[in-house]
Write a protein that holds these residues in place. Structure first.
Motif, PDB file in Angstrom:
ATOM      1  N   TYR A  50       0.855  -1.192   0.000  1.00  0.00           N
ATOM      2  CA  TYR A  50       0.000   0.000   0.000  1.00  0.00           C
ATOM      3  C   TYR A  50       0.889   1.239   0.000  1.00  0.00           C
ATOM      4  N   LEU A  51       0.274   2.385  -0.298  1.00  0.00           N
ATOM      5  CA  LEU A  51       0.996   3.657  -0.377  1.00  0.00           C
ATOM      6  C   LEU A  51       0.915   4.388   0.958  1.00  0.00           C
ATOM      7  N   TRP A  52       2.045   4.944   1.344  1.00  0.00           N
ATOM      8  CA  TRP A  52       2.163   5.674   2.610  1.00  0.00           C
ATOM      9  C   TRP A  52       2.736   7.050   2.282  1.00  0.00           C
ATOM     10  N   THR A  53       1.951   8.105   2.499  1.00  0.00           N
ATOM     11  CA  THR A  53       2.387   9.465   2.202  1.00  0.00           C
ATOM     12  C   THR A  53       2.930  10.118   3.460  1.00  0.00           C
ATOM     13  N   LEU A  54       4.163  10.618   3.371  1.00  0.00           N
ATOM     14  CA  LEU A  54       4.841  11.215   4.511  1.00  0.00           C
ATOM     15  C   LEU A  54       5.218  12.656   4.179  1.00  0.00           C
ATOM     16  N   ALA A  55       4.961  13.571   5.111  1.00  0.00           N
ATOM     17  CA  ALA A  55       5.416  14.956   4.955  1.00  0.00           C
ATOM     18  C   ALA A  55       6.903  15.018   5.254  1.00  0.00           C
ATOM     19  N   ASP A  56       7.655  15.647   4.378  1.00  0.00           N
ATOM     20  CA  ASP A  56       9.102  15.731   4.523  1.00  0.00           C
ATOM     21  C   ASP A  56       9.526  17.190   4.658  1.00  0.00           C
ATOM     22  N   THR A  57      10.803  17.396   4.931  1.00  0.00           N
ATOM     23  CA  THR A  57      11.329  18.751   5.033  1.00  0.00           C
ATOM     24  C   THR A  57      11.232  19.469   3.687  1.00  0.00           C
ATOM     25  N   ALA A  58      11.211  20.793   3.736  1.00  0.00           N
ATOM     26  CA  ALA A  58      11.025  21.596   2.522  1.00  0.00           C
ATOM     27  C   ALA A  58      12.223  21.478   1.597  1.00  0.00           C
ATOM     28  N   VAL A  59      11.950  21.568   0.305  1.00  0.00           N
ATOM     29  CA  VAL A  59      12.980  21.566  -0.733  1.00  0.00           C
ATOM     30  C   VAL A  59      12.945  22.930  -1.406  1.00  0.00           C
ATOM     31  N   VAL A  60      13.999  23.729  -1.226  1.00  0.00           N
ATOM     32  CA  VAL A  60      14.092  25.087  -1.768  1.00  0.00           C
ATOM     33  C   VAL A  60      12.860  25.894  -1.351  1.00  0.00           C
ATOM     34  N   GLY A  61      12.489  25.789  -0.083  1.00  0.00           N
ATOM     35  CA  GLY A  61      11.374  26.553   0.441  1.00  0.00           C
ATOM     36  C   GLY A  61      10.007  26.040   0.072  1.00  0.00           C
ATOM     37  N   ARG A  62       9.914  24.895  -0.592  1.00  0.00           N
ATOM     38  CA  ARG A  62       8.622  24.346  -1.003  1.00  0.00           C
ATOM     39  C   ARG A  62       8.313  23.089  -0.197  1.00  0.00           C
TER      40      ARG A  62
END
Length: 229
Positions: A50-62
């Protein structure tokens, strides 16, 4: 990739896409098997994915997130009622978590430093939009560290600047050692400090006292005019 994203070293990155303005990393676990978090039994029998969506640190402010394909394994332990478990990736996933450990540590530090509303405004500019209420809940969930054992305990000697004003109303023989002598107008509680200096201590200010009293002038401690009646 391992230099910029060291927490992705244990997974295989398949693609990097951009959804709107936010980058999304698609990755999958490729380990030989998994370990049951409850009993520690190793297993290689795959139950599903199954798919697991994780919030990660920003990349170039995004704001960025990781779409991770996770496998679910069978647990062969007979005593367990729950027969399946999901694999975990060190440094990337936490059971029942929706954020990477790096983001979780960042949010906790901002919450402890700024609190709810101010922390929420700052963390939004850092590319990890989070509400102030969420930051406050994180603070409540943190474990309070155990107090350390006191090795050395110091006590300061009481002085005139640290003792309360009521101390100077004590008899002189009961005062702590090193306390300066009390003022003549405050030797006891029964003799309060006068509101005005005696006339003989005010110098030439009272040479024309009768004339000034006729004008309705009251003198204070500094022998100056305080008020007029």
């Amino acid at each position: 990739m391992r230099v910029l994203f060291p927490h992705l070293s244990n997974v295989t990155v398949d693609a990097i896409a951009v959804l709107g303005k936010s980058p999304r990393i698609r990755a999958r676990c490729t380990g030989p098997g998994g370990v049951c978090p409850a009993c520690g039994t190793s297993s290689r029998r795959v139950h599903g994915r199954y798919l697991w969506t994780l919030a990660d640190t920003a990349v170039v402010g995004r704001a960025a997130d990781i779409e991770l394909t996770v496998r679910r394994f069978f647990c062969d332990a007979v005593a367990r009622r729950k027969r399946t478990f999901a694999e975990q990736v060190d440094g990337l996933t936490v059971r029942y978590g929706r954020r990477t450990p790096a983001v979780q540590r960042l949010l906790e530090r901002v919450a402890l430093a700024l609190g709810g509303q101010a922390g929420g405004r700052l963390i939004t500019h850092m590319g990890v939009p989070t509400s102030g209420s969420t930051l406050l809940r994180m603070i409540h969930r943190l474990e309070v560290p155990a107090p350390r054992r006191v090795e050395v305990l110091g006590m300061s000697t009481p002085t005139a600047s640290t003792l309360p004003p009521s101390t100077f109303a004590m008899p002189s023989d009961q005062m702590p050692q090193g306390t300066p002598a009390p003022k003549p107008w405050a030797t006891s509680a029964a003799t309060p400090r006068p509101l005005h200096w005696p006339r003989e201590q005010c110098g030439g200010g009272f040479n024309r006292s009768s004339q000034r009293r006729q004008q309705g002038t009251t003198y204070g401690m500094n022998c100056g005019v305080v008020s007029k009646r």
